[in-house]
Design a protein around this motif. Structure first.
Motif, PDB file in Angstrom:
ATOM      1  N   UNK A 319       0.861  -1.181   0.000  1.00  0.00           N
ATOM      2  CA  UNK A 319       0.000   0.000   0.000  1.00  0.00           C
ATOM      3  C   UNK A 319       0.892   1.224   0.000  1.00  0.00           C
ATOM      4  N   UNK A 320       0.275   2.379  -0.061  1.00  0.00           N
ATOM      5  CA  UNK A 320       1.006   3.627   0.100  1.00  0.00           C
ATOM      6  C   UNK A 320       1.215   3.882   1.595  1.00  0.00           C
ATOM      7  N   UNK A 321       2.058   4.879   1.891  1.00  0.00           N
ATOM      8  CA  UNK A 321       2.225   5.299   3.288  1.00  0.00           C
ATOM      9  C   UNK A 321       1.172   6.304   3.706  1.00  0.00           C
ATOM     10  N   UNK A 322       0.443   6.866   2.749  1.00  0.00           N
ATOM     11  CA  UNK A 322      -0.700   7.739   3.014  1.00  0.00           C
ATOM     12  C   UNK A 322      -1.532   7.762   1.732  1.00  0.00           C
ATOM     13  N   UNK A 323      -2.606   8.536   1.696  1.00  0.00           N
ATOM     14  CA  UNK A 323      -3.514   8.490   0.562  1.00  0.00           C
ATOM     15  C   UNK A 323      -2.889   8.913  -0.764  1.00  0.00           C
ATOM     16  N   UNK A 324      -3.392   8.329  -1.832  1.00  0.00           N
ATOM     17  CA  UNK A 324      -2.940   8.698  -3.184  1.00  0.00           C
ATOM     18  C   UNK A 324      -3.348  10.151  -3.451  1.00  0.00           C
ATOM     19  N   UNK A 325      -2.456  10.910  -4.122  1.00  0.00           N
ATOM     20  CA  UNK A 325      -2.753  12.318  -4.362  1.00  0.00           C
ATOM     21  C   UNK A 325      -3.428  12.495  -5.721  1.00  0.00           C
ATOM     22  N   UNK A 326      -4.161  13.590  -5.855  1.00  0.00           N
ATOM     23  CA  UNK A 326      -5.021  13.725  -7.038  1.00  0.00           C
ATOM     24  C   UNK A 326      -4.253  13.941  -8.328  1.00  0.00           C
ATOM     25  N   UNK A 327      -2.984  14.385  -8.253  1.00  0.00           N
ATOM     26  CA  UNK A 327      -2.207  14.568  -9.488  1.00  0.00           C
ATOM     27  C   UNK A 327      -1.340  13.342  -9.811  1.00  0.00           C
ATOM     28  N   UNK A 328      -1.708  12.184  -9.269  1.00  0.00           N
ATOM     29  CA  UNK A 328      -0.968  10.954  -9.571  1.00  0.00           C
ATOM     30  C   UNK A 328      -1.318  10.454 -10.976  1.00  0.00           C
ATOM     31  N   UNK A 329      -0.312  10.279 -11.855  1.00  0.00           N
ATOM     32  CA  UNK A 329      -0.621   9.750 -13.188  1.00  0.00           C
ATOM     33  C   UNK A 329      -1.081   8.293 -13.109  1.00  0.00           C
ATOM     34  N   UNK A 330      -2.140   7.994 -13.816  1.00  0.00           N
ATOM     35  CA  UNK A 330      -2.690   6.632 -13.805  1.00  0.00           C
ATOM     36  C   UNK A 330      -1.655   5.617 -14.309  1.00  0.00           C
ATOM     37  N   UNK A 331      -0.827   6.045 -15.287  1.00  0.00           N
ATOM     38  CA  UNK A 331       0.194   5.103 -15.808  1.00  0.00           C
ATOM     39  C   UNK A 331       1.189   4.707 -14.721  1.00  0.00           C
ATOM     40  N   UNK A 332       1.394   5.574 -13.729  1.00  0.00           N
ATOM     41  CA  UNK A 332       2.324   5.209 -12.654  1.00  0.00           C
ATOM     42  C   UNK A 332       1.707   4.150 -11.740  1.00  0.00           C
ATOM     43  N   UNK A 333       0.403   4.225 -11.551  1.00  0.00           N
ATOM     44  CA  UNK A 333      -0.277   3.171 -10.777  1.00  0.00           C
ATOM     45  C   UNK A 333      -0.141   1.857 -11.544  1.00  0.00           C
ATOM     46  N   UNK A 334      -0.310   1.928 -12.852  1.00  0.00           N
ATOM     47  CA  UNK A 334      -0.188   0.709 -13.673  1.00  0.00           C
ATOM     48  C   UNK A 334       1.236   0.145 -13.610  1.00  0.00           C
ATOM     49  N   UNK A 335       2.218   1.034 -13.635  1.00  0.00           N
ATOM     50  CA  UNK A 335       3.615   0.599 -13.552  1.00  0.00           C
ATOM     51  C   UNK A 335       3.887  -0.084 -12.210  1.00  0.00           C
ATOM     52  N   UNK A 336       3.358   0.512 -11.138  1.00  0.00           N
ATOM     53  CA  UNK A 336       3.508  -0.079  -9.810  1.00  0.00           C
ATOM     54  C   UNK A 336       2.927  -1.491  -9.781  1.00  0.00           C
ATOM     55  N   UNK A 337       1.706  -1.635 -10.304  1.00  0.00           N
ATOM     56  CA  UNK A 337       1.049  -2.946 -10.254  1.00  0.00           C
ATOM     57  C   UNK A 337       1.805  -3.972 -11.086  1.00  0.00           C
ATOM     58  N   UNK A 338       2.306  -3.552 -12.245  1.00  0.00           N
ATOM     59  CA  UNK A 338       3.074  -4.473 -13.094  1.00  0.00           C
ATOM     60  C   UNK A 338       4.338  -4.921 -12.361  1.00  0.00           C
ATOM     61  N   UNK A 339       4.984  -3.999 -11.692  1.00  0.00           N
ATOM     62  CA  UNK A 339       6.208  -4.326 -10.941  1.00  0.00           C
ATOM     63  C   UNK A 339       5.904  -5.344  -9.833  1.00  0.00           C
ATOM     64  N   UNK A 340       4.814  -5.102  -9.100  1.00  0.00           N
ATOM     65  CA  UNK A 340       4.447  -6.019  -8.015  1.00  0.00           C
ATOM     66  C   UNK A 340       4.110  -7.397  -8.565  1.00  0.00           C
ATOM     67  N   UNK A 341       3.306  -7.411  -9.609  1.00  0.00           N
ATOM     68  CA  UNK A 341       2.803  -8.695 -10.119  1.00  0.00           C
ATOM     69  C   UNK A 341       3.893  -9.497 -10.810  1.00  0.00           C
ATOM     70  N   UNK A 342       4.934  -8.791 -11.269  1.00  0.00           N
ATOM     71  CA  UNK A 342       6.043  -9.506 -11.873  1.00  0.00           C
ATOM     72  C   UNK A 342       7.199  -9.733 -10.915  1.00  0.00           C
ATOM     73  N   UNK A 343       6.952  -9.489  -9.618  1.00  0.00           N
ATOM     74  CA  UNK A 343       8.093  -9.414  -8.696  1.00  0.00           C
ATOM     75  C   UNK A 343       8.636 -10.763  -8.257  1.00  0.00           C
ATOM     76  N   UNK A 344       7.858 -11.810  -8.273  1.00  0.00           N
ATOM     77  CA  UNK A 344       8.375 -13.089  -7.766  1.00  0.00           C
ATOM     78  C   UNK A 344       8.089 -14.224  -8.744  1.00  0.00           C
TER      79      UNK A 344
END
Ligand code: 1CP
Length: 344
Positions: A319-344
């Motif tokens: 998770x994040x350390x606090x709430x997601x901010x409104x200017x967060x690019x959606x592609x960065x959320x996608x990049x995060x999820x891809x990194x996690x899902x490909x991590x092991x």
């Protein structure tokens, strides 16, 4: 390890997953175009929260878009003061406002829980529970008494929670009565959410970080002990996540003393320290800096990898350390999820 049918719920019960389940605090909100569209249609945030069908839709938006492992009920921690009879509104471009502020006993005594004010939230829960994919865990929530009290006393978000801390020193008996009243209402509210269909609950103590150690014991740990015990008495199967943002060195005491099933850790905490200092096997949730998510790129990847490595030997919910901010690019959320899902 075969993947659990509900990886987030399994992790909260102490089962380590190969790939940590993920959800993001404030994952339903203004960084999503589909949220902004529905909010504009309904006219405002409170209109959205009190319209169960719309609130259910907003809860589901990040699940559809990203396949998060957890869906968090779309509501707000300030619904509790509203249900206690404090007027709540949103100043455009600024944020929530509450009136009248609680600084005197007469104001406090006038506040009484009107249970019908919480009914639309329970209806939202029922609608989400009926629509959620089988692998998604449904999280309810409330603010912790201290954090809710800081808004009730100042009437809005406040710098260093000064008004509430002053009142706690000036009139500790009044503060205790306020915190007790919020705690009672919170127990009722969370049990109502559980009865309507949430599978775990989170207590947001967003402003616990400004308290001295003795005040932290009194206004954060003690009321959390009471709430967790009351929930465990009626719904022992429902895990409770405690998130004392800013607790820092007080995290181990919070984790040991409150009876919570998992602890949320903010981004100021070194994950390696958290792993070494928290009770072994206690599930930990966190702790990506929301600004690293905005930064994206290799900074994001490296920060994610460091968190994964630190918590590899215990049940971990990303998770994040606090709430997601409104200017967060959606592609960065996608990049995060891809990194996690490909991590092991
Ligand atoms: O659209 C808008 O303008 C409203 C922005 C917004 C949203 C999307 C507010 C106003 N609340 C919410 C939803 C919300 N709030 C959720 C929904 C589920 C999700 O996580 O997606 C949750 C869990 C909260 C919890 C909440 N509200 C907290 C605790 C978490 C945190 O971020 O620290 C707090 C402190 C609040 C108060 C609040 N509500 C809204 C705002 C802007 C604030 C902060 C006000 C301030 O301190 O000045």
């Amino acid at each position: 390890m075969s993947p659990s049918p509900k990886p987030l719920l399994a992790t909260l019960r102490g089962e380590k997953q190969q790939i940590p389940p993920v959800w993001l605090m404030r994952q339903a909100g203004r960084y999503l175009p589909e949220y902004r569209a529905l909010r504009a249609e309904k006219g405002g945030f409170l209109e959205l929260v009190s319209d169960s069908e719309a609130a259910a839709e907003v809860t589901l938006q990040p699940i559809r878009r990203f396949g998060m492992d957890g869906a968090i009920l779309f509501s707000d921690i300030l619904i509790v003061p509203m249900a206690l009879g404090q007027d709540l509104w949103f100043e455009t471009g600024e944020g929530p406002r509450l009136a009248p502020v609680v600084q005197a006993r007469a104001v406090l005594e006038a506040l009484q829980l009107a249970p019908e004010a919480l009914a639309p939230v329970y209806e939202t829960v029922r609608q989400v529970a009926a629509a959620l994919p089988a692998q998604t865990t449904f999280l309810g929530f409330a603010g912790s008494p201290w954090t809710v009290a800081t808004y009730m006393i100042a009437g809005q978000g406040s710098r260093e929670q000064s008004e509430a801390r002053r009142l706690a020193y000036r009139d500790p008996a009044l503060m205790q009565d306020l915190v007790d009243r919020i705690a009672d209402c919170t127990i009722t509210y969370l049990l109502g959410q559980i009865e309507a269909g949430v599978e775990a609950v989170q207590l947001f103590d967003s402003w616990s970080g400004s308290l001295s150690p003795a005040q932290f014991e009194q206004w954060v740990i003690a009321p959390t002990v009471r709430i967790v015990a009351a929930l465990k008495d009626k719904a022992p199967q429902v895990p409770v996540i405690g998130f004392p943002k800013g607790a820092g060195g007080k995290l181990p005491a919070y984790a040991r003393e409150t009876g919570i099933d998992a602890v949320g850790v903010d981004e100021t905490v070194d994950p390696a320290w958290a792993h070494a200092s928290l009770p072994a096997d206690l599930p930990v949730q966190g702790n990506l800096d929301p600004l690293a998510l905005i930064a994206g790129g290799t900074v994001l990847d490296q920060t994610v990898d460091r968190i994964l490595a630190a918590f590899v030997d215990r049940p971990h919910i990303f998770n994040l350390g606090h709430g997601i901010q409104q200017d967060t690019p959606i592609e960065h959320v996608e990049r995060l999820l891809a990194r996690l899902r490909g991590s092991r």
